[in-house]
Enzyme design. Structure first.
Site, PDB file in Angstrom:
ATOM      1  N   ASN A  47      81.898  66.911  58.872  1.00 17.17           N
ATOM      2  CA  ASN A  47      81.871  66.382  59.047  1.00 17.17           C
ATOM      3  C   ASN A  47      81.378  65.806  57.543  1.00 17.17           C
ATOM      4  O   ASN A  47      82.199  65.072  56.143  1.00 17.17           O
ATOM      5  CB  ASN A  47      80.871  64.746  59.580  1.00 17.17           C
ATOM      6  CG  ASN A  47      80.663  64.791  60.680  1.00 17.17           C
ATOM      7  OD1 ASN A  47      81.883  64.892  61.330  1.00 17.17           O
ATOM      8  ND2 ASN A  47      79.887  64.771  61.951  1.00 17.17           N
ATOM      9  N   GLY A 242      67.337  56.061  57.015  1.00 17.02           N
ATOM     10  CA  GLY A 242      68.307  55.117  58.123  1.00 17.02           C
ATOM     11  C   GLY A 242      67.953  53.684  57.463  1.00 17.02           C
ATOM     12  O   GLY A 242      69.083  54.289  56.611  1.00 17.02           O
ATOM     13  N   ALA A 271      75.631  59.191  59.854  1.00 16.09           N
ATOM     14  CA  ALA A 271      74.915  58.710  58.867  1.00 16.09           C
ATOM     15  C   ALA A 271      74.804  59.168  57.401  1.00 16.09           C
ATOM     16  O   ALA A 271      74.969  58.883  56.482  1.00 16.09           O
ATOM     17  CB  ALA A 271      73.912  57.566  59.568  1.00 16.09           C
ATOM     18  N   ASP A 273      75.367  62.587  57.759  1.00 15.65           N
ATOM     19  CA  ASP A 273      76.206  63.911  56.977  1.00 15.65           C
ATOM     20  C   ASP A 273      77.031  63.003  55.425  1.00 15.65           C
ATOM     21  O   ASP A 273      77.789  63.784  55.095  1.00 15.65           O
ATOM     22  CB  ASP A 273      77.173  64.088  57.759  1.00 15.65           C
ATOM     23  CG  ASP A 273      76.174  64.275  59.176  1.00 15.65           C
ATOM     24  OD1 ASP A 273      75.089  65.461  59.465  1.00 15.65           O
ATOM     25  OD2 ASP A 273      76.686  64.491  60.649  1.00 15.65           O
TER      26      ASP A 273
HETATM   27  N1  LIG Z   1      71.615  50.445  60.191  1.00 19.13           N
HETATM   28  C1  LIG Z   1      72.163  50.959  58.951  1.00 19.13           C
HETATM   29  N2  LIG Z   1      72.466  50.018  58.166  1.00 19.13           N
HETATM   30  C2  LIG Z   1      72.987  50.520  56.610  1.00 19.13           C
HETATM   31  N3  LIG Z   1      72.713  51.806  56.508  1.00 19.13           N
HETATM   32  C3  LIG Z   1      72.446  53.060  57.158  1.00 19.13           C
HETATM   33  C4  LIG Z   1      71.836  52.634  58.891  1.00 19.13           C
HETATM   34  N4  LIG Z   1      71.423  53.390  59.412  1.00 19.13           N
HETATM   35  C5  LIG Z   1      72.210  54.614  58.015  1.00 19.13           C
HETATM   36  N5  LIG Z   1      72.291  54.222  57.174  1.00 19.13           N
HETATM   37  C6  LIG Z   1      72.689  54.867  56.097  1.00 19.13           C
HETATM   38  O1  LIG Z   1      72.728  56.038  56.021  1.00 19.13           O
HETATM   39  C7  LIG Z   1      72.200  57.124  55.497  1.00 19.13           C
HETATM   40  C8  LIG Z   1      71.391  57.868  56.128  1.00 19.13           C
HETATM   41  O2  LIG Z   1      70.673  57.949  57.499  1.00 19.13           O
HETATM   42  P1  LIG Z   1      70.094  58.563  58.118  1.00 19.13           P
HETATM   43  O3  LIG Z   1      69.598  57.696  59.766  1.00 19.13           O
HETATM   44  O4  LIG Z   1      68.460  58.381  57.704  1.00 19.13           O
HETATM   45  O5  LIG Z   1      70.277  60.088  58.259  1.00 19.13           O
HETATM   46  P2  LIG Z   1      70.358  61.443  59.752  1.00 19.13           P
HETATM   47  O6  LIG Z   1      71.778  60.323  60.384  1.00 19.13           O
HETATM   48  O7  LIG Z   1      71.259  62.295  59.290  1.00 19.13           O
HETATM   49  O8  LIG Z   1      69.676  61.071  60.587  1.00 19.13           O
HETATM   50  C9  LIG Z   1      71.007  56.151  55.470  1.00 19.13           C
HETATM   51  O9  LIG Z   1      70.406  56.740  53.972  1.00 19.13           O
HETATM   52  C10 LIG Z   1      71.160  54.926  54.708  1.00 19.13           C
HETATM   53  O10 LIG Z   1      71.754  55.452  53.838  1.00 19.13           O
HETATM   54 MG   LIG Z   2      71.542  63.962  59.838  1.00 23.74          MG
END
Ligand SMILES: Nc1ncnc2c1ncn2[C@@H]1O[C@H](COP(=O)(O)OP(=O)(O)O)[C@@H](O)[C@H]1O
Ligand SMILES: [Mg+2]
Length: 317
Positions: A47, A242, A271, A273
Site C-alpha cells: 500500500n 489515528g 491509513a 500506510d
Molecule cells: N478517523 C480519521 N479521520 C481522519 N484522519 C484519520 C482518521 N484515522 C486515521 N487518520 C489519519 O491516518 C493517519 C494514520 O492513522 P493511524 O490509525 O495512526 O495509523 P495506522 O493505520 O497505521 O494504525 C493519522 O495520522 C491520521 O492522519
Molecule cells: Mg499501521
C-alpha cells in the site's frame, strides 16, 4: 564512483535512485452480493509503495518479496504492474502460493478479515540466490521501506539478513524507513520487541503508530512513545495518532502536533500506510517534516473516507 559518493545527497537526488519496499503483498478478495468475487492486491508495504509511486511518478518503486508461480501470484504481479510498481525483485518460488485475505461483511455491516497467509511464498523471500540478486542491485536503492509485518513473517535468519542489508544502505546514505505495524497474531510479543528494537536501531526514519506501540510496549502516552523512539537515534521520528493526527519529533524534545483532517471515516485500512507515503513524498521534494506530516494527514484522510486499502486514482488529493 564509490557507493557512498553515489548515494550522497539522497534527499535532493532521490529521483536518481529507487525506493524498495519489502514485504508481503496479498490477493484481496471481496465477495459481492451477486456471488462473484472482486480481487485487488494489498498489504502494508505494498500500500505504501503504491501511494508513493502515485505521488512521485518519477521515483522508481520496486517491490521486494516472493510469490509463487500459480495463477493467483500472476494476478498479484498484474496488480503491481498496473500501479507501475517494478516486480523484478519479487522472487518466484516454484510450486509456491501467495497469501490471500477476504473482506467479509456480516449482517450488521461489521467487516472482518479472514487470512490465508501462514504458508505464503513471501515467507521464503531472501533465499541465498534472492539476497545475491538484491546485493547486486543495492547501489540503486535510495529508500528502503520496512515494516513490523515484514519482520513478523520472516524467520530469524532472514530477519538478520534484511537488517544487515538495511545497515549497509544506511551506511551508504540511503533512507531506511520503518513502520512498526505490530500484529500480535503474527508473532509473540517478546520476539517482536527484540526485532523491532533491532530494526529501530538501523532505521533513519521511524513512522510508528501509537496504538501499535501501546500493544507492544504498554506505552502510556504519545510523549512517552515518541521519547522511546527517539532514544534509538534515528534522524526523523513521527508518531501516528489515528483521528488525533500525529506527533512530529524535533530537536531537544520539541515535538509538533499535526491534527488530522475532519472526514467521515468509513474504512481505516491503510491509513498509516498512506500517511507514510504522503510524508515521504513531501520530504523527498524538499518539504520539512511538519509540512510532510500535514500532507500525510491529507492523504490518509482521503484513504479513510473510501473503502479498501487502495483508493481510486481520481480520489487522490
Ligand atoms: N478517523 C480519521 N479521520 C481522519 N484522519 C484519520 C482518521 N484515522 C486515521 N487518520 C489519519 O491516518 C493517519 C494514520 O492513522 P493511524 O490509525 O495512526 O495509523 P495506522 O493505520 O497505521 O494504525 C493519522 O495520522 C491520521 O492522519
Ligand atoms: Mg499501521
Amino acid at each position: 564512483m564509490s557507493a557512498s559518493t553515489n548515494m550522497a545527497g539522497i534527499g535532493q537526488r532521490a529521483a536518481d535512485g529507487a525506493c524498495w519496499s519489502v514485504g508481503e503483498c496479498m490477493l484481496e478478495l471481496r465477495p459481492q452480493a451477486d456471488g462473484s468475487i472482486v480481487h485487488a492486491a494489498a498489504g502494508d508495504s505494498f500500500n505504501t509503495a503504491v501511494y508513493l509511486k502515485r505521488l512521485a511518478p518519477a521515483l522508481p518503486v520496486r517491490y521486494v518479496s516472493a510469490l509463487g508461480d500459480d495463477t493467483m501470484s500472476g494476478l498479484i504481479r498484474k496488480h503491481m504492474q498496473a500501479e507501475s510498481i517494478d516486480d523484478s525483485l519479487v522472487d518466484t518460488l516454484p510450486g509456491g502460493t501467495p497469501g490471500l485475505y477476504a473482506i467479509e461483511t456480516d449482517a450488521a455491516g461489521e467487516r472482518r478479515f479472514v487470512y490465508w497467509r501462514s504458508q505464503s511464498a513471501a515467507r521464503t523471500m531472501l533465499s541465498a540466490a534472492h539476497l545475491a540478486q538484491l546485493q547486486a542491485a543495492l547501489d540503486g536503492c535510495r529508500i528502503l521501506l520496512l515494516t513490523g509485518i515484514t519482520l513478523a513473517i520472516l524467520d530469524d535468519e532472514r530477519r538478520a539478513a534484511l537488517l544487515a542489508l538495511a545497515a549497509r544502505l544506511r551506511e551508504a546514505g540511503a533512507w531506511v524507513v520503518l513502520d512498526n505495524n505490530y500484529r500480535a497474531a503474527l508473532w509473540d510479543a517478546a520476539t517482536a520487541r527484540h526485532w523491532m528494537d533491532r530494526a529501530a536501531q538501523v532505521c533513519t526514519h521511524a513512522l510508528f503508530s501509537f496504538d501499535d506501540e501501546v500493544a507492544l510496549h504498554g506505552t502510556r502516552s504519545p510523549a512517552e512513545a515518541l521519547a522511546r523512539m527517539e532514544a534509538f537515534g534515528m534522524r526523523e521520528a513521527v508518531l501516528k495518532l489515528g483521528a488525533g493526527g500525529c506527533l512530529v519529533g524535533g530537536a531537544a524534545g520539541r515535538a509538533v502536533h499535526v491534527p488530522a483532517l475532519e472526514t467521515r471515516a468509513v474504512d481505516t485500512t491503510a491509513a498509516g500506510d498512506s500517511f507514510s507515503a504522503g510524508y515521504l513524498a513531501r520530504r523527498l521534494s524538499g518539504a520539512d517534516s511538519v509540512q510532510a506530516a500535514q500532507f500525510g494527514c491529507t492523504l490518509a484522510a482521503a484513504v479513510v473516507a473510501h473503502r479498501g486499502a487502495i483508493i481510486p486514482m481520481e480520489a487522490m488529493p
